[in-house]
Design an enzyme around this catalytic site. Structure first.
Site, PDB file in Angstrom:
ATOM      1  N   LYS A 163       0.826  -1.389   0.021  1.00 36.40           N
ATOM      2  CA  LYS A 163       0.105   0.072   0.011  1.00 36.40           C
ATOM      3  C   LYS A 163       0.920   1.355  -0.395  1.00 36.40           C
ATOM      4  CE  LYS A 163      -0.536   0.135   5.086  1.00 36.40           C
ATOM      5  NZ  LYS A 163      -1.312  -0.043   6.082  1.00 36.40           N
TER       6      LYS A 163
ATOM      7  N   ARG B 131     -10.430   0.437  15.151  1.00 34.14           N
ATOM      8  CA  ARG B 131     -10.394   1.324  13.590  1.00 34.14           C
ATOM      9  C   ARG B 131     -11.425   0.540  12.815  1.00 34.14           C
ATOM     10  NH1 ARG B 131      -4.575   1.595  10.929  1.00 34.14           N
ATOM     11  NH2 ARG B 131      -4.846  -0.836  10.637  1.00 34.14           N
TER      12      ARG B 131
ATOM     13  N   HIS C  45      -5.880  -6.891  13.829  1.00 40.00           N
ATOM     14  CA  HIS C  45      -4.772  -6.118  13.479  1.00 40.00           C
ATOM     15  C   HIS C  45      -4.304  -5.574  14.927  1.00 40.00           C
ATOM     16  CE1 HIS C  45      -1.800  -3.688  11.327  1.00 40.00           C
ATOM     17  NE2 HIS C  45      -1.658  -2.569  12.051  1.00 40.00           N
TER      18      HIS C  45
ATOM     19  N   ARG D 112       1.176 -10.752   7.485  1.00 43.56           N
ATOM     20  CA  ARG D 112       1.337  -9.700   6.594  1.00 43.56           C
ATOM     21  C   ARG D 112       2.663  -8.697   6.740  1.00 43.56           C
ATOM     22  NH1 ARG D 112      -3.528  -9.217   9.442  1.00 43.56           N
ATOM     23  NH2 ARG D 112      -2.729  -7.324  10.405  1.00 43.56           N
TER      24      ARG D 112
ATOM     25  N   TYR E 284      15.173  31.642   4.162  1.00 40.49           N
ATOM     26  CA  TYR E 284      13.905  32.394   4.632  1.00 40.49           C
ATOM     27  C   TYR E 284      13.962  32.655   6.245  1.00 40.49           C
ATOM     28  CZ  TYR E 284      11.365  31.556   0.419  1.00 40.49           C
ATOM     29  OH  TYR E 284      11.052  31.670  -1.117  1.00 40.49           O
TER      30      TYR E 284
ATOM     31  N   CYS F 127      13.448  25.096   1.760  1.00 39.82           N
ATOM     32  CA  CYS F 127      12.683  25.939   0.870  1.00 39.82           C
ATOM     33  C   CYS F 127      11.737  24.952   0.154  1.00 39.82           C
ATOM     34  CB  CYS F 127      13.079  26.620  -0.339  1.00 39.82           C
ATOM     35  SG  CYS F 127      14.817  27.759   0.358  1.00 39.82           S
TER      36      CYS F 127
ATOM     37  N   ASP G 154      11.625  23.793  -2.901  1.00 39.78           N
ATOM     38  CA  ASP G 154      12.309  23.157  -3.961  1.00 39.78           C
ATOM     39  C   ASP G 154      13.683  23.145  -3.602  1.00 39.78           C
ATOM     40  OD1 ASP G 154       9.767  23.461  -5.534  1.00 39.78           O
ATOM     41  OD2 ASP G 154      10.360  25.605  -5.686  1.00 39.78           O
TER      42      ASP G 154
END
Length: 387
Positions: free
Chosen positions: A43, A140, A170, A223, A269, A315, A317
């Site tokens: 997942k 859950r 679980h 699992r 910044y 930042c 990027d």
């Protein structure tokens, strides 16, 4: 490992070692009793590693099936040519049962009213397999009483078009040293299983933590998610991982600018960092939009096998690093992984981020290309931006 073709044009990328994933699965499998199957959890795009690519490697390693969170993720695998059994662990809509039937997906069920509604949608000539989830302490998803559980399993057994393929729960605390709550959940789960007059094909409760801690329990399937990628379910388990399990994910960039700045100069910044003395500052093209979040200011990266600090705010990027000397443009920077004798592990990054190892590869965004290697040879590059 050098880039051989122009499948991405910014010098930031992830390397995935598929051979290591295969070795991790084999190492875990070797700790299990003969006949116990592994379902590989792929997942969240294979925990950020690539769902189809990891699934293919897991199948090469002999897993019995795959597990995802929702139908869309299952369809990614089917569209990628994966034919192995796929268990959808999360909730699905009743009206999507025909889609599950068409694509041979196994669904998780935990409410009888869901079954009643789904019956109106299904094609009874193509049975849809289901696993009933029991809530033994996670709060859950799952049935919470024996009466509810037996009513659901009886209903399934008496209706064509729906096949009871498994039951599961679980664990909430399987990765902790104190196993008392996990064992309490396990004992409660066993009571549910023992109440079934007819046992389904799969009986399972173990995630990675429980798989490693109680490999010889009487269930017949586990699992395995986080451990398959060579990552720790928790720091408490760092001395319990099977031999041969190691990280398969590394994150890299390159220096795109290097400049000499004087003592006392601000960086980035907010001017939250000022150089203490004259220094070389390097810029690398990765930032919080790539999943390298602002909270990682002050973390280390590797340049030339040497640890260098990220200085100033990260930042969107880009970010800046403090270099010990001038380096040529294009020098590789490793944010997760090894350079020489030094390593920045996923655990180190998670600790700096005050989070768990699961989160780090999952949040490295899709705009960071993934390069795949098997036995040291590159196999493919995935760059969703250029699809």
């Amino acid at each position: 490992m050098e880039q051989k073709n122009n499948l991405f044009y910014r010098d930031t990328w992830v390397d995935i070692d598929l051979t290591q994933i295969e070795q991790n699965i084999i190492s875990i499998k070797n700790t299990l009793p003969k006949g116990k199957e592994i379902f590989a959890v792929v997942k969240a795009n294979g925990y950020g590693h690539g769902a189809v690519e990891v699934a293919e490697s897991a199948i090469r390693s002999g897993v019995g099936g795959l597990a995802v969170a929702f139908i869309d993720e299952a369809l990614v695998l089917r569209n990628g040519g994966i034919t192995h059994p796929i268990l959808v662990l999360g909730a699905s809509r009743p009206q999507d049962v025909p889609l599950a039937q068409k694509n041979k997906l196994t669904l998780t069920v935990f409410r009888q009213d869901w079954l009643v509604e789904a019956e109106g949608w299904l094609d009874s000539s193509i049975p849809v397999k289901v696993h009933v989830k029991i809530d033994t302490g996670m709060a859950r998803l799952g049935v919470r009483t024996m009466e509810e559980f037996l009513a659901m399993t009886d209903w399934i057994e008496s209706h064509k078009g729906i096949e009871l393929d498994g039951v599961f729960t679980h664990f909430a605390k399987a990765d902790e040293d104190d196993q008392s709550f996990m064992l309490e959940q396990r004992d409660k789960f066993v009571q549910y299983v023992e109440a079934l007059p007819k046992k389904p094909k799969y009986i399972h409760h173990s995630n990675s933590g429980a798989t490693i801690k109680i490999p010889d329990d009487p269930t017949n399937m586990v699992r395995v998610g986080i451990a398959m990628y060579g990552l720790l379910p928790s720091e408490e388990m760092k001395n319990e991982m099977p031999a041969g399990v190691a990280e398969s994910f590394s994150l890299h960039s390159r220096l795109i600018h290097v400049k000499k700045v004087e003592a006392g100069e601000p960086v980035s910044y907010g001017s939250t960092y000022h150089t203490k003395e004259a220094a070389w500052i390097g810029t690398i093209p990765i930032g919080y939009a790539d999943g390298w979040l602002r909270r990682l200011q002050g973390a280390d990266v590797l340049v030339g096998g040497v640890r260098c600090e990220i200085v100033g705010r990260i930042c969107m990027d880009q970010c800046m690093i403090l270099l010990p000397t001038e380096y040529p443009l294009g020098t590789q920077v490793t944010l997760v992984g090894k350079q020489g004798t030094e390593q920045i592990s996923m655990g180190e990054v998670a600790a700096k981020s005050e989070t768990i190892q699961y989160e780090i590869p999952c949040i490295i965004s899709s705009r960071v290309p993934r390069r795949y290697f098997r036995e040291g040879k590159d196999t493919k590059v995935i760059n969703p931006l250029l699809k």
